[in-house]
Design an enzyme around this catalytic site. Structure first.
Site, short mmCIF file in Angstrom:
data_model
loop_
_atom_site.label_atom_id
_atom_site.label_comp_id
_atom_site.label_asym_id
_atom_site.label_seq_id
_atom_site.Cartn_x
_atom_site.Cartn_y
_atom_site.Cartn_z
N HIS A 285 -32.51 41.51 23.42
CA HIS A 285 -33.89 42.00 23.29
C HIS A 285 -33.93 43.51 23.55
CE1 HIS A 285 -35.03 37.89 22.86
NE2 HIS A 285 -34.76 37.59 24.11
N ASP A 336 -32.31 32.81 18.74
CA ASP A 336 -32.89 32.67 20.06
C ASP A 336 -33.48 31.27 20.28
OD1 ASP A 336 -33.94 33.11 22.58
OD2 ASP A 336 -34.99 34.93 22.07
#
Length: 471
Positions: A285, A336
């Site tokens: 991220h 993810d």
């Protein structure tokens, strides 16, 4: 019928009328690989001879650098408002509750079906950020590697390359806060994690298809001493010196605020003060960084793991992608939470998020690579390769024979010039996947859009989900 994924295969070859090589599209490319699945030669302007021919344009397989397999079974379950202030943190509470019900056979069924979906989408490698280790209430399994081995066997069953990253989770927040009850299945120590990696090497040793790294979950879940013990211990283990290390970081503004309040530093700044990061690290991220942090990450060689679909779903915010790319940082894409299994969607959303923010088009193009899709695809393969710790950097001698044959008859790809193919692949929405065949380590795992195990895997997945959702 023998499973083509498990059957041994001698070295082979494939003639590609068009193939995407590291230096761009080339014509009449001959791919040759050995019995171990390594590319021996990639030769443009070749004669076909008696070699089989690809049924469409050939592109490298894409590494998926961030996956939480069990969350695939949660898709659609958290999309109803529980509070006007719903956020990542309220989603996390629901995720923890769901994780409490998972049994080993559930996890293996979910992962096996998910990994088939990834292969059919053109992902040929996956980095599994695996933090479910114990039974309910934190009780130990007879074999501490029980759940990790379930994931590894799922990947082996379907033929996808795996970088397994068992996760160290020590605390419930910055300042060594007591973990929440729902986190009991995740909690361990640095030594426990190192012992787990050793156990995995004993049962399913690393090979050309499989690597074992580690993943300190985040700086809020691991303190400086625990991080140092984990990293130092990993480097001392066999095959540990170059093993990947992945960490969640700076995903949410609340995380940044909490880190500043506790330490006086931002998360990436704090990590840089604790560890010498390099290309073996993947910062997942890294959405909220300062100018200094962007520059430092690019200079370190670390990979930034972008997961646009999940980041949008959780309301994380937008990374400054133009800055990231201008600095020359390594980056790749991940699925993810696995609410969507589409490398095309991840690349498209990465660009579209920037278009919405900057209110202009082709934001992530460059003078050297004016086609957005071409630039994003090439960089995502390169960064994803670093994150895997495996030789999957595209169609070149010495790399793994991991590649995807596009459907040359697909309505949005047919009749396109090679230079237009990736743009059509990424920015044209298709009815299904425009992918015909997928080869991993020289072995066919998807043929004519089908995987040999998908029917049984689908049935097992449905049974697992039905069991998990049964009140």
């Amino acid at each position: 019928m023998p499973n083509p994924i498990q059957s041994p295969q001698a070295g082979s070859s494939l003639f590609c009328a068009h193939a995407l090589l590291p230096d761009g599209w080339q014509r009449n490319v001959m791919l040759r690989w050995d019995a171990s699945g390594d590319l021996l030669a990639v030769t443009p302007d070749s004669e076909r001879g008696d070699a089989p021919a690809a049924a469409g344009p050939v592109i490298p397989g894409m590494p998926n650098l961030h996956s939480h397999a069990f969350q695939r079974a949660m898709a659609g379950l958290t999309e109803t408002m529980g509070s006007p202030t719903d956020s990542f943190w309220s989603w996390r509470t629901l995720m923890y509750r769901f994780a409490q019900r998972l049994q080993p056979h559930h996890l293996q069924a979910i992962a096996r079906h998910l990994y088939i979906e990834m292969l059919k989408a053109g992902y040929t490698s996956v980095c599994e950020f695996h933090y479910l280790h114990h039974a309910e209430g934190g009780q130990a399994y007879a074999d501490p590697a029980e759940l990790s081995l379930r994931v590894a066997r799922a990947a082996q069953d379907v033929g996808i390359g795996l970088t397994l990253l068992p996760v160290l989770y020590q605390y419930g927040g910055f300042g060594a806060k007591t973990p929440l009850p729902h986190q009991a299945r995740f909690i361990s120590s640095p030594q426990w994690m190192l012992d787990l990696r050793h156990r995995l090497q004993q049962v399913m040793p690393e090979d050309a298809m499989r690597r074992y790294g580690v993943a300190p979950h985040s700086l809020r879940a691991v303190n400086a001493e625990g991080l140092a013990a984990l990293v130092d211990g990993l480097r001392a283990q066999p095959n540990g010196a170059d093993a990947p290390i992945h960490i969640h970081i700076a995903e949410q503004t609340a995380e940044v605020d909490d880190c500043l309040a506790w330490s006086g530093k931002r998360p990436v700044q704090l990590l840089l003060s604790q560890q010498k990061i390099d290309a073996r690290w993947c910062l997942v991220h890294a959405t909220h960084m300062s100018d200094d942090e962007y520059a430092a990450v690019a200079a370190s060689g670390a990979v930034v793991g972008l997961c646009p679909t999940t980041e949008a779903n959780l309301g994380d915010g937008l990374i400054d992608a133009p800055r990231l790319l201008a600095d020359g940082a390594n980056w790749g894409i991940g699925s993810d939470s696995n609410i969507a299994i589409s490398l095309r969607a991840e690349l498209r959303l990465l660009e579209y998020g920037q278009r919405l923010h900057h209110r202009r088009r082709n934001v992530l193009a460059s003078d050297a690579m004016p086609a957005v899709a071409d630039r994003l695809f090439a960089q995502a393969v390169a960064g994803g390769t670093l994150a895997t710790g495996r030789r999957v950097a595209g169609l070149a001698a010495g790399q793994r024979a991991d590649f995807v044959v596009l459907d040359g008859d697909d309505i949005n790809l047919a009749d396109r010039a090679p230079a237009q193919l990736l743009s059509a692949l990424v920015f044209c929405e298709h009815d299904g996947q425009p992918i015909r065949d997928v080869v991993v380590g020289g072995r066919p795992v998807v043929s004519q859009g089908r995987h040999a195990l998908e029917q049984q895997a689908r049935a097992d997945y449905r049974a697992a989900v039905a069991d998990l959702l049964n009140d």
